[in-house]
Design a protein around this motif. Structure first.
Motif, PDB file in Angstrom:
ATOM      1  N   ASP A  69      -8.787  -3.172  -4.314  1.00  0.00           N
ATOM      2  CA  ASP A  69      -9.978  -3.417  -3.494  1.00  0.00           C
ATOM      3  C   ASP A  69      -9.636  -4.287  -2.282  1.00  0.00           C
ATOM      4  O   ASP A  69     -10.129  -4.046  -1.174  1.00  0.00           O
ATOM      5  CB  ASP A  69     -11.071  -4.092  -4.330  1.00  0.00           C
ATOM      6  N   THR A  70      -8.795  -5.304  -2.493  1.00  0.00           N
ATOM      7  CA  THR A  70      -8.409  -6.185  -1.395  1.00  0.00           C
ATOM      8  C   THR A  70      -7.634  -5.426  -0.322  1.00  0.00           C
ATOM      9  O   THR A  70      -7.901  -5.557   0.876  1.00  0.00           O
ATOM     10  CB  THR A  70      -7.564  -7.359  -1.920  1.00  0.00           C
ATOM     11  N   LEU A  71      -6.652  -4.630  -0.762  1.00  0.00           N
ATOM     12  CA  LEU A  71      -5.849  -3.872   0.197  1.00  0.00           C
ATOM     13  C   LEU A  71      -6.701  -2.883   0.973  1.00  0.00           C
ATOM     14  O   LEU A  71      -6.526  -2.707   2.186  1.00  0.00           O
ATOM     15  CB  LEU A  71      -4.719  -3.150  -0.529  1.00  0.00           C
ATOM     16  N   ARG A  72      -7.649  -2.242   0.301  1.00  0.00           N
ATOM     17  CA  ARG A  72      -8.515  -1.275   0.992  1.00  0.00           C
ATOM     18  C   ARG A  72      -9.445  -1.982   1.980  1.00  0.00           C
ATOM     19  O   ARG A  72      -9.724  -1.454   3.062  1.00  0.00           O
ATOM     20  CB  ARG A  72      -9.305  -0.470  -0.039  1.00  0.00           C
ATOM     21  N   PHE A  73      -9.909  -3.160   1.612  1.00  0.00           N
ATOM     22  CA  PHE A  73     -10.745  -3.926   2.531  1.00  0.00           C
ATOM     23  C   PHE A  73      -9.945  -4.321   3.773  1.00  0.00           C
ATOM     24  O   PHE A  73     -10.433  -4.203   4.910  1.00  0.00           O
ATOM     25  CB  PHE A  73     -11.294  -5.178   1.835  1.00  0.00           C
ATOM     26  N   LEU A  74      -8.705  -4.792   3.569  1.00  0.00           N
ATOM     27  CA  LEU A  74      -7.868  -5.167   4.705  1.00  0.00           C
ATOM     28  C   LEU A  74      -7.565  -3.964   5.586  1.00  0.00           C
ATOM     29  O   LEU A  74      -7.501  -4.085   6.817  1.00  0.00           O
ATOM     30  CB  LEU A  74      -6.570  -5.808   4.200  1.00  0.00           C
ATOM     31  N   ARG A  75      -7.389  -2.803   4.964  1.00  0.00           N
ATOM     32  CA  ARG A  75      -7.166  -1.586   5.752  1.00  0.00           C
ATOM     33  C   ARG A  75      -8.397  -1.264   6.595  1.00  0.00           C
ATOM     34  O   ARG A  75      -8.274  -0.943   7.782  1.00  0.00           O
ATOM     35  CB  ARG A  75      -6.828  -0.413   4.834  1.00  0.00           C
ATOM     36  N   ASP A  76      -9.560  -1.357   5.972  1.00  0.00           N
ATOM     37  CA  ASP A  76     -10.792  -1.022   6.687  1.00  0.00           C
ATOM     38  C   ASP A  76     -11.079  -1.991   7.832  1.00  0.00           C
ATOM     39  O   ASP A  76     -11.755  -1.625   8.801  1.00  0.00           O
ATOM     40  CB  ASP A  76     -11.972  -0.997   5.713  1.00  0.00           C
ATOM     41  N   THR A  77     -10.568  -3.213   7.689  1.00  0.00           N
ATOM     42  CA  THR A  77     -10.803  -4.209   8.744  1.00  0.00           C
ATOM     43  C   THR A  77      -9.566  -4.386   9.630  1.00  0.00           C
ATOM     44  O   THR A  77      -9.500  -5.342  10.404  1.00  0.00           O
ATOM     45  CB  THR A  77     -11.189  -5.565   8.118  1.00  0.00           C
ATOM     46  N   ARG A  79      -6.435  -5.264   9.095  1.00  0.00           N
ATOM     47  CA  ARG A  79      -5.697  -6.517   8.942  1.00  0.00           C
ATOM     48  C   ARG A  79      -4.523  -6.396   7.978  1.00  0.00           C
ATOM     49  O   ARG A  79      -3.966  -7.400   7.542  1.00  0.00           O
ATOM     50  CB  ARG A  79      -6.649  -7.627   8.462  1.00  0.00           C
ATOM     51  N   LEU A  80      -4.126  -5.191   7.651  1.00  0.00           N
ATOM     52  CA  LEU A  80      -2.996  -4.996   6.744  1.00  0.00           C
ATOM     53  C   LEU A  80      -1.670  -5.334   7.421  1.00  0.00           C
ATOM     54  O   LEU A  80      -1.442  -4.964   8.577  1.00  0.00           O
ATOM     55  CB  LEU A  80      -2.925  -3.538   6.283  1.00  0.00           C
ATOM     56  N   THR A  81      -0.794  -6.042   6.709  1.00  0.00           N
ATOM     57  CA  THR A  81       0.582  -6.201   7.170  1.00  0.00           C
ATOM     58  C   THR A  81       1.335  -4.903   6.882  1.00  0.00           C
ATOM     59  O   THR A  81       0.892  -4.092   6.067  1.00  0.00           O
ATOM     60  CB  THR A  81       1.274  -7.362   6.449  1.00  0.00           C
ATOM     61  N   PRO A  82       2.488  -4.672   7.503  1.00  0.00           N
ATOM     62  CA  PRO A  82       3.255  -3.451   7.192  1.00  0.00           C
ATOM     63  C   PRO A  82       3.598  -3.318   5.713  1.00  0.00           C
ATOM     64  O   PRO A  82       3.519  -2.227   5.149  1.00  0.00           O
ATOM     65  CB  PRO A  82       4.517  -3.616   8.051  1.00  0.00           C
ATOM     66  N   ALA A  83       3.954  -4.441   5.082  1.00  0.00           N
ATOM     67  CA  ALA A  83       4.295  -4.377   3.658  1.00  0.00           C
ATOM     68  C   ALA A  83       3.073  -4.015   2.816  1.00  0.00           C
ATOM     69  O   ALA A  83       3.176  -3.236   1.861  1.00  0.00           O
ATOM     70  CB  ALA A  83       4.877  -5.707   3.187  1.00  0.00           C
ATOM     71  N   GLU A  84       1.916  -4.583   3.164  1.00  0.00           N
ATOM     72  CA  GLU A  84       0.691  -4.268   2.430  1.00  0.00           C
ATOM     73  C   GLU A  84       0.283  -2.816   2.646  1.00  0.00           C
ATOM     74  O   GLU A  84      -0.170  -2.137   1.712  1.00  0.00           O
ATOM     75  CB  GLU A  84      -0.431  -5.206   2.863  1.00  0.00           C
ATOM     76  N   ALA A  85       0.452  -2.318   3.865  1.00  0.00           N
ATOM     77  CA  ALA A  85       0.126  -0.918   4.147  1.00  0.00           C
ATOM     78  C   ALA A  85       1.011   0.016   3.330  1.00  0.00           C
ATOM     79  O   ALA A  85       0.543   1.022   2.787  1.00  0.00           O
ATOM     80  CB  ALA A  85       0.284  -0.635   5.635  1.00  0.00           C
ATOM     81  N   SER A  86       2.289  -0.332   3.223  1.00  0.00           N
ATOM     82  CA  SER A  86       3.217   0.478   2.438  1.00  0.00           C
ATOM     83  C   SER A  86       2.839   0.453   0.958  1.00  0.00           C
ATOM     84  O   SER A  86       2.867   1.486   0.278  1.00  0.00           O
ATOM     85  CB  SER A  86       4.641  -0.036   2.629  1.00  0.00           C
ATOM     86  N   GLU A  87       2.477  -0.736   0.449  1.00  0.00           N
ATOM     87  CA  GLU A  87       2.076  -0.859  -0.953  1.00  0.00           C
ATOM     88  C   GLU A  87       0.830  -0.030  -1.249  1.00  0.00           C
ATOM     89  O   GLU A  87       0.773   0.699  -2.250  1.00  0.00           O
ATOM     90  CB  GLU A  87       1.819  -2.325  -1.299  1.00  0.00           C
TER      91      GLU A  87
END
Length: 586
Positions: A69-77, A79-87
């Protein structure tokens, strides 16, 4: 009891319904394991479904859902880092083909263990409410321990869990904390009721593959007057670590080391529960252990080359990071490839890397910030000889020439990275800024473009080829493990690889005959021995065709399963594309 369905419409799926996470805090052995690591290992073991069953807690599955949920929220806003986007991308890809079921392993009175497994949409609040109903102390809900004091007796627990919609399984029934231990005397009638109760759906046993007359499944086959109900018996890994340590004499298994194959119409909670509440007892079997290739050792056997680079050691110092970025530039300019960090080029020489997650993020961020135009690479953590090794996968660049800031262009010459000459740069521009496709014949576009799916799990793909002195030299990708081998010729290739090259060189491929389905297609089936194989195709976002030769039914996953021939067509051996007889390859 659920009614039996047409078996010809079913497939065998690999299922492990007993997996722990670090939330089983007092007994889990790999404390730093993340859920992405569990998903990776699940995919590696070719499992189609798993159940997360921590001891008297649902903290593990709850933390995983919160992370997603956190990663999807960061994507929607944005704010994802490259590592988080890859994860996130990797998690969603894996979850598209792996069913993850929530549940827990409950400790009943007298210490007996019961697996309770629920539909994937079940809320954490409901699961915790059930644990409280089973008298798990509120202060113990987050501890993840099997030692929780007096709770609820076995039969009451079966009834409560069944009414709550769970799949109810007696955990390791013939072993420690099991309700069917043959050498544990707790009353004959009690043992009968604990294994014959109608609210119990199956027994998990540790001897499912045994042919002994004393095997648990044989004992509960319904032939004994005092045990008239035949019980479904399955097996699970009870994994308290990511993978088995051969030096650990306790015998603790890793994910998928002991799992069950189930013949199902689909991989879903409903299908699994329907099977285990049915009278079909020939649709479960102990899964065969699969032989997992060590991709690092395979790469070492191939040795460094135009598409493969080794770093035995790597620090996070800028000078060494720049060397890796140079290699990434050269690989992107030359068709793509891999950079292996933590292993030398000599077979068996594996040093490993410390703190692999941090180093992986550092490498990815440095490459993506230092290379122009922006180059997106994928960094994976794999195991080789029990050590962590990084694989940096560099794609075939779509906008070359790539360069290292401020203006350095690098290319691969055999096994070396060297500055590009003016002639090299001219070739890059002329080669890649014209349409780059293999010569497959007249092209036919599907109705719409789709994102690239993961390729099938077996078969081979021809990535590229060059011609020298009248001989074609191919770059081939083995879809079983993702390894890439260069300089393959028709004369040196064997079996499936030779077949793929012969098909390519024959010019028989006709895109107009492809049957498309959501950006994926099938253009040929053929029979090798008693096995049907498929030649499949998909188009990436750049319009390039990827052709996968010789895929078997076991290689079909996710959306690719739509191309599997129905059983009646397998028997008739009819080609699903041309409706002509399947070509027989001896």
């Amino acid at each position: 009891m659920a009614k039996s369905k047409n078996k010809s419409q079913m497939k065998w799926f690999r299922v492990d319904l007993h997996i722990h996470t670090p939330a089983s805090s007092l007994c889990y052995l790999d404390k730093n394991v993340r859920f992405i690591d569990i998903l990776r290992k699940t995919a590696e073991k070719q499992l189609d479904a798993i159940a997360i069953t921590d001891h008297n807690t649902v903290v593990g599955i709850a933390e995983f859902r919160r992370r997603l949920d956190t990663l999807r929220f960061l994507r929607d806003t944005h704010r994802l880092t490259p590592a988080e986007a890859s994860e996130l991308e990797e998690c969603e890809q894996l979850l598209s083909r792996i069913l993850v079921l929530p549940g827990f392993e409950f400790t009943a009175t007298l210490g007996f263990h019961i697996l309770a497994i629920f539909p994937p949409e079940t809320s954490i609040r409901k699961l915790e409410h059930i644990l409280l109903e089973l008298n798990v102390p509120e202060e113990k809900l987050d501890e993840g321990t099997s030692e929780i004091g007096a709770t609820t007796d076995v039969l009451t627990a079966y009834s409560l869990l069944n009414k709550a919609g769970a799949l109810v399984i007696a955990a390791h029934a013939n072993s420690n904390h099991g309700v069917a231990m043959q050498d544990f005397n707790f009353g004959g009638q009690t043992k009968i009721s604990y294994t014959q109760d109608p609210n119990l759906h199956a027994l998990e046993v540790t001897d499912l593959a045994s042919r002994s007359k004393k095997a648990t499944a044989r004992f509960y086959n319904g032939t004994k007057p005092e045990y008239p109900r035949r019980m479904h018996c399955i097996q699970g890994s009870d994994a308290h670590r990511l993978e088995r340590d051969p030096s650990d004499k306790s015998g603790r298994l890793g994910i998928g080391d002991r799992c069950t194959e189930m013949l199902l119409p689909e991989v879903s909670f409903e299908a699994i529960k329907d099977l285990l509440t049915s009278t079909d007892f020939d649709r479960t079997r102990p899964a065969k252990q699969i032989s997992l290739p060590d991709v690092i050792m395979q790469a070492q056997q191939s040795g460094p080359g135009p598409s493969l680079v080794f770093y035995e050691r790597l620090s996070s110092r800028k000078q060494q990071m720049e060397e890796v970025a140079k290699d990434a530039v050269a690989l992107a300019n030359g068709g793509g490839g891999r950079i292996i960090i933590g292993a030398a080029r000599e077979p068996g020489a594996v040093k490993g890397v410390d703190n692999p997650e941090a180093l992986a993020e550092r490498v990815q961020q440095y490459i993506e910030s230092a290379v122009q135009p922006r180059l997106k690479v994928k960094v994976e953590i794999v195991q080789s000889q029990g050590k962590n090794v990084l694989i940096v996968s560099v794609p075939d660049g779509t906008s070359p020439p790539y360069l290292l800031k401020p203006a350095q262009v690098w290319v691969r010459k055999d096994a070396s990275t060297v500055p590009a000459s003016p002639e090299d740069i001219v070739k890059l521009v002329s080669k890649y800024h014209s349409e780059k496709t293999l010569s497959f014949g007249p092209d036919v576009q599907p109705q719409q473009t789709h994102s690239l799916h993961d390729p099938p799990k077996n078969g081979v793909e021809i990535i590229d080829y060059t011609t020298r002195d009248g001989v074609n030299y191919y770059t081939m990708k083995d879809l079983r493990n993702g390894s890439i081998v260069t300089n393959v010729t028709r004369g040196s290739a064997r079996k499936l690889w030779r077949y793929a090259i012969e098909e390519h060189e024959s010019g028989k491929f006709d895109p107009s005959k492809i049957q498309w389905r959501e950006g994926m297609g099938i253009w040929k089936t053929y029979r090798r021995g008693n096995e049907i194989r498929y030649n499949l195709v998909q188009r990436d976002a750049d319009g390039r065709l990827h052709v996968y030769y010789g895929v078997t039914d076991e290689g079909l996953h996710g959306a690719w399963r739509a191309f599997a021939l129905p059983a009646e067509e397998l028997e008739d051996s009819q080609d699903t594309v041309s409706k002509e007889p399947v070509e027989v390859i001896s």
